[in-house]
Design a protein around this motif. Structure first.
Motif, PDB file in Angstrom:
ATOM      1  N   GLN A 171      63.373 -17.732 -23.389  1.00 55.22           N
ATOM      2  CA  GLN A 171      63.912 -16.643 -24.295  1.00 55.22           C
ATOM      3  C   GLN A 171      64.731 -17.395 -25.368  1.00 55.22           C
ATOM      4  O   GLN A 171      64.405 -17.179 -26.695  1.00 55.22           O
ATOM      5  N   PHE A 172      65.480 -18.266 -24.884  1.00 48.55           N
ATOM      6  CA  PHE A 172      66.568 -18.996 -25.760  1.00 48.55           C
ATOM      7  C   PHE A 172      65.336 -19.830 -26.864  1.00 48.55           C
ATOM      8  O   PHE A 172      65.929 -20.098 -27.929  1.00 48.55           O
ATOM      9  N   GLU A 173      64.799 -20.561 -26.144  1.00 49.81           N
ATOM     10  CA  GLU A 173      63.853 -21.707 -26.758  1.00 49.81           C
ATOM     11  C   GLU A 173      62.810 -20.643 -27.993  1.00 49.81           C
ATOM     12  O   GLU A 173      62.956 -20.980 -28.839  1.00 49.81           O
ATOM     13  N   ASN A 174      62.240 -19.509 -27.542  1.00 51.35           N
ATOM     14  CA  ASN A 174      61.454 -18.476 -28.471  1.00 51.35           C
ATOM     15  C   ASN A 174      62.642 -18.348 -29.793  1.00 51.35           C
ATOM     16  O   ASN A 174      62.256 -18.186 -31.044  1.00 51.35           O
ATOM     17  N   TRP A 175      63.791 -17.878 -29.167  1.00 52.03           N
ATOM     18  CA  TRP A 175      64.745 -17.361 -30.260  1.00 52.03           C
ATOM     19  C   TRP A 175      64.876 -18.484 -31.459  1.00 52.03           C
ATOM     20  O   TRP A 175      64.894 -18.396 -32.542  1.00 52.03           O
ATOM     21  N   ARG A 176      65.138 -19.624 -30.605  1.00 52.78           N
ATOM     22  CA  ARG A 176      65.542 -20.843 -31.464  1.00 52.78           C
ATOM     23  C   ARG A 176      64.402 -21.233 -32.325  1.00 52.78           C
ATOM     24  O   ARG A 176      64.795 -21.571 -33.629  1.00 52.78           O
ATOM     25  N   LEU A 177      63.202 -21.332 -31.829  1.00 51.45           N
ATOM     26  CA  LEU A 177      62.237 -21.700 -32.844  1.00 51.45           C
ATOM     27  C   LEU A 177      61.902 -20.486 -33.804  1.00 51.45           C
ATOM     28  O   LEU A 177      61.688 -20.782 -34.984  1.00 51.45           O
ATOM     29  N   ASP A 178      62.181 -19.393 -33.537  1.00 47.42           N
ATOM     30  CA  ASP A 178      62.054 -18.254 -34.590  1.00 47.42           C
ATOM     31  C   ASP A 178      63.257 -18.464 -35.657  1.00 47.42           C
ATOM     32  O   ASP A 178      62.857 -18.476 -36.865  1.00 47.42           O
ATOM     33  N   GLU A 179      64.584 -18.440 -35.066  1.00 50.95           N
ATOM     34  CA  GLU A 179      65.513 -18.572 -35.722  1.00 50.95           C
ATOM     35  C   GLU A 179      65.467 -19.975 -36.787  1.00 50.95           C
ATOM     36  O   GLU A 179      66.127 -20.034 -37.791  1.00 50.95           O
ATOM     37  N   GLU A 180      65.259 -21.061 -36.022  1.00 50.88           N
ATOM     38  CA  GLU A 180      64.994 -22.509 -36.809  1.00 50.88           C
ATOM     39  C   GLU A 180      64.301 -22.178 -38.197  1.00 50.88           C
ATOM     40  O   GLU A 180      64.961 -22.957 -39.178  1.00 50.88           O
ATOM     41  N   GLN A 181      63.438 -21.609 -38.161  1.00 51.52           N
ATOM     42  CA  GLN A 181      62.542 -21.409 -39.264  1.00 51.52           C
ATOM     43  C   GLN A 181      63.100 -20.767 -40.387  1.00 51.52           C
ATOM     44  O   GLN A 181      63.432 -20.967 -41.504  1.00 51.52           O
ATOM     45  N   ASN A 182      63.915 -19.554 -39.819  1.00 50.97           N
ATOM     46  CA  ASN A 182      64.696 -18.609 -40.783  1.00 50.97           C
ATOM     47  C   ASN A 182      65.980 -19.825 -41.374  1.00 50.97           C
ATOM     48  O   ASN A 182      66.140 -19.556 -42.602  1.00 50.97           O
ATOM     49  N   ILE A 183      66.523 -20.176 -40.534  1.00 55.63           N
ATOM     50  CA  ILE A 183      67.753 -21.099 -40.923  1.00 55.63           C
ATOM     51  C   ILE A 183      67.161 -22.073 -42.139  1.00 55.63           C
ATOM     52  O   ILE A 183      67.753 -22.644 -42.884  1.00 55.63           O
ATOM     53  N   ARG A 184      65.999 -22.892 -41.807  1.00 57.47           N
ATOM     54  CA  ARG A 184      65.726 -23.594 -42.706  1.00 57.47           C
ATOM     55  C   ARG A 184      65.080 -23.290 -43.982  1.00 57.47           C
ATOM     56  O   ARG A 184      65.543 -23.815 -44.998  1.00 57.47           O
ATOM     57  N   THR A 185      64.751 -22.180 -43.961  1.00 55.91           N
ATOM     58  CA  THR A 185      64.477 -21.428 -45.019  1.00 55.91           C
ATOM     59  C   THR A 185      65.526 -20.881 -45.951  1.00 55.91           C
ATOM     60  O   THR A 185      65.747 -21.154 -47.072  1.00 55.91           O
ATOM     61  N   ASP A 186      66.572 -20.517 -45.137  1.00 50.81           N
ATOM     62  CA  ASP A 186      67.871 -20.195 -45.803  1.00 50.81           C
ATOM     63  C   ASP A 186      68.585 -21.391 -46.353  1.00 50.81           C
ATOM     64  O   ASP A 186      68.998 -21.199 -47.357  1.00 50.81           O
ATOM     65  N   TRP A 229      67.040 -18.565  -0.053  1.00 51.93           N
ATOM     66  CA  TRP A 229      65.768 -18.855  -0.788  1.00 51.93           C
ATOM     67  C   TRP A 229      65.612 -17.871  -1.974  1.00 51.93           C
ATOM     68  O   TRP A 229      65.399 -18.313  -3.066  1.00 51.93           O
ATOM     69  N   LYS A 230      65.679 -16.470  -1.691  1.00 52.43           N
ATOM     70  CA  LYS A 230      65.328 -15.345  -2.471  1.00 52.43           C
ATOM     71  C   LYS A 230      66.383 -15.440  -3.608  1.00 52.43           C
ATOM     72  O   LYS A 230      66.031 -15.615  -4.748  1.00 52.43           O
ATOM     73  N   THR A 231      67.705 -15.891  -3.274  1.00 52.71           N
ATOM     74  CA  THR A 231      68.886 -15.930  -4.113  1.00 52.71           C
ATOM     75  C   THR A 231      68.654 -17.246  -5.202  1.00 52.71           C
ATOM     76  O   THR A 231      68.484 -16.974  -6.351  1.00 52.71           O
ATOM     77  N   THR A 232      68.186 -18.130  -4.411  1.00 52.23           N
ATOM     78  CA  THR A 232      68.020 -19.353  -5.361  1.00 52.23           C
ATOM     79  C   THR A 232      66.917 -19.141  -6.199  1.00 52.23           C
ATOM     80  O   THR A 232      66.977 -19.651  -7.329  1.00 52.23           O
ATOM     81  N   GLU A 233      65.665 -18.690  -5.768  1.00 50.93           N
ATOM     82  CA  GLU A 233      64.448 -18.508  -6.484  1.00 50.93           C
ATOM     83  C   GLU A 233      64.840 -17.449  -7.606  1.00 50.93           C
ATOM     84  O   GLU A 233      64.327 -17.781  -8.680  1.00 50.93           O
ATOM     85  N   LEU A 234      65.606 -16.350  -7.451  1.00 51.61           N
ATOM     86  CA  LEU A 234      65.990 -15.438  -8.367  1.00 51.61           C
ATOM     87  C   LEU A 234      66.830 -16.269  -9.433  1.00 51.61           C
ATOM     88  O   LEU A 234      66.583 -15.951 -10.678  1.00 51.61           O
ATOM     89  N   GLU A 235      67.780 -17.022  -9.098  1.00 53.55           N
ATOM     90  CA  GLU A 235      68.673 -17.689  -9.943  1.00 53.55           C
ATOM     91  C   GLU A 235      67.861 -18.785 -10.837  1.00 53.55           C
ATOM     92  O   GLU A 235      67.952 -18.700 -12.138  1.00 53.55           O
ATOM     93  N   ARG A 236      66.873 -19.382 -10.183  1.00 56.51           N
ATOM     94  CA  ARG A 236      65.930 -20.423 -10.932  1.00 56.51           C
ATOM     95  C   ARG A 236      65.076 -19.643 -11.975  1.00 56.51           C
ATOM     96  O   ARG A 236      64.919 -20.005 -13.158  1.00 56.51           O
ATOM     97  N   SER A 269      65.643 -16.534 -13.332  1.00 52.95           N
ATOM     98  CA  SER A 269      66.167 -16.079 -14.334  1.00 52.95           C
ATOM     99  C   SER A 269      66.827 -17.081 -15.291  1.00 52.95           C
ATOM    100  O   SER A 269      66.618 -17.007 -16.316  1.00 52.95           O
ATOM    101  N   SER A 270      67.045 -18.431 -14.806  1.00 49.62           N
ATOM    102  CA  SER A 270      67.352 -19.395 -15.744  1.00 49.62           C
ATOM    103  C   SER A 270      66.466 -19.702 -16.539  1.00 49.62           C
ATOM    104  O   SER A 270      66.174 -20.014 -17.679  1.00 49.62           O
ATOM    105  N   GLU A 271      65.046 -19.925 -15.932  1.00 52.20           N
ATOM    106  CA  GLU A 271      63.894 -20.392 -16.604  1.00 52.20           C
ATOM    107  C   GLU A 271      63.407 -19.313 -17.451  1.00 52.20           C
ATOM    108  O   GLU A 271      63.218 -19.571 -18.891  1.00 52.20           O
ATOM    109  N   LYS A 272      63.588 -18.017 -17.160  1.00 53.71           N
ATOM    110  CA  LYS A 272      63.333 -16.903 -18.218  1.00 53.71           C
ATOM    111  C   LYS A 272      64.205 -16.908 -19.371  1.00 53.71           C
ATOM    112  O   LYS A 272      64.090 -16.968 -20.690  1.00 53.71           O
ATOM    113  N   ALA A 273      65.627 -17.179 -19.142  1.00 59.95           N
ATOM    114  CA  ALA A 273      66.607 -17.324 -20.198  1.00 59.95           C
ATOM    115  C   ALA A 273      66.483 -18.492 -21.104  1.00 59.95           C
ATOM    116  O   ALA A 273      66.386 -18.391 -22.103  1.00 59.95           O
TER     117      ALA A 273
END
Length: 187
Positions: free
Chosen positions: A66-81, A50-57, A59-63
């Motif tokens: 983080q990816f969604e935040n990066w995408r939102l930040d970079e999407e504006q930069n990409i659109r501006t560019d 359960w610990k392993t599964t929960e840690l993986e879940r 970690s995946s959720e955090k990743a």
């Protein structure tokens, strides 16, 4: 004396019963310990799984977050560019069309013909004023920070500079009865 024998016999029976009771009690305790240890081991493995599964879940959720935040930040930069690049391209295309009308353009704007690709302009210098051409100029217009010619533009430039320029007249006949083009002749 029989009474003593009977008491002795009862005493032996009680000792045998007590011995058997102790033996069975020990076996039951041992089996209970084995069952408890097995259950404890299984529970420990379940918790670890359960610990392993929960840690993986997590970690995946955090990743993913983080990816969604990066995408939102970079999407504006990409659109501006992309907007900047699009504006630059549009500005360049408009400039290519309007260059003949700028005061510093060395030819009469009436003599310039816009092609766009593979060269921007062909100028037939003198055509509009005297019907006598002094020069045919191929002009490529570059705007922006880099003024490098593309591979195709360099090929056209090298062809013209090398003198590999020809003039042909193509005569195409038209058969009215068949409503078709026939007999193309290059002269």
């Amino acid at each position: 004396m029989i009474e003593w024998a009977l008491i002795f016999l009862l005493f032996i029976v009680i000792l045998v019963l007590f011995y058997n009771y102790s033996k069975i009690k020990g076996q039951i305790e041992q089996q209970a310990r084995v069952i408890f240890d097995s259950w404890s081991q299984k529970k420990s493995e379940d918790i670890d799984r359960w610990k392993t599964t929960e840690l993986e879940r997590l970690s995946s959720e955090k990743a993913r977050i983080q990816f969604e935040n990066w995408r939102l930040d970079e999407e504006q930069n990409i659109r501006t560019d992309a907007i900047k690049r699009s504006q630059s391209v549009t500005r360049g295309k408009v400039t290519e069309c309007l260059i003949p009308f700028f005061p510093d353009f060395p030819y009469n704007p009436k003599d310039a013909r816009f092609l766009g690709t593979p060269v921007d302009l062909i100028v037939f210098d003198g055509l509009s004023d005297e019907d006598e051409i002094q020069e045919v100029a191929f002009i490529e217009i570059k705007t922006g920070k880099t003024a490098n010619l593309s591979k195709r533009e360099r090929a056209v430039r090298d062809c013209i500079r090398g003198g590999w320029v020809q003039y042909y007249t193509i005569h195409q006949s038209f058969d009215e009865s068949e409503n078709l083009f026939v007999d193309m002749k290059v002269k």
